[in-house]
Design an enzyme around this catalytic site. Structure first.
Site: not given
Ligand code: INI
Length: 155
Positions: A22, A56, A58, A81-83, A89, A114
């Site tokens: 992601f 993230a 997973e 990277a969580v944006i 969420h 981390f």
């Molecule tokens: N996962 C990320 O790694 N970064 C993100 O910014 C993100 N957003 O934006 O939702 C994100 N979502 C997916 C999440 O990590 C899982 O793969 C998904 O919820 C399935 O479990």
């Protein structure tokens, strides 16, 4: 007085990376810099395992499986990277990945670094993988090496 400070001490071990797909534009840069730094520190391709996961959330379960390959790796380096701009969420994703990684470290007794960026937008994320705020992938490798050296002395 006993002082343990392993900054800039080099170690030899294998390193495992868990990288989320992601926001791959960002995470591939984190990984590229991290591997570059590992090579600078003397690690060979055969010392490095890379596991890609969807997002993230997973990362911790893959890190846990790597940790359960007992004594295979000196450290596990998690890159993601969580944006916020792209998710409603954001807080859940941040909490799941951060608490999951620290649980693996404590319960499996292995450094879990981390290297997951948590930013408001993509620009801020890119600034942290080779832009004006440095390179968090490279820093993650430095942290891993220092922690392997430190924990070897804390037995
Ligand atoms: N996962 C990320 O790694 N970064 C993100 O910014 C993100 N957003 O934006 O939702 C994100 N979502 C997916 C999440 O990590 C899982 O793969 C998904 O919820 C399935 O479990």
């Amino acid at each position: 007085m006993e002082i343990i400070n392993s900054q800039s001490i080099n170690v030899h071990c294998r390193l495992a990376f868990v990288v989320s797909r992601f926001n791959e534009e960002v995470t591939s840069k984190l990984l590229e810099g991290a591997i570059e730094r590992a090579k600078e520190k003397g690690f060979a391709n055969s010392d490095i395992t890379v596991v890609w996961v969807p997002g993230a959330v997973e990362i911790p379960i893959a890190a846990q499986r790597l940790a359960l390959r007992r004594n295979s790796y000196g450290a596990i380096i998690c890159l993601g990277a969580v944006i916020r701009g792209e998710t409603t969420h954001y807080d859940y994703v941040c909490n799941m990945v951060s608490s999951g990684c620290s649980q693996v470290a404590i319960h499996q007794n292995i450094p879990v670094v981390f290297g997951v960026l948590t930013t408001e937008n993509e620009e801020q994320a890119l600034e942290r993988c080779g832009g004006k705020h440095g390179h968090k992938g490279k820093e993650a490798v430095d942290t891993a090496i220092e922690m392997v050296a430190t924990l070897r002395r804390l037995v």
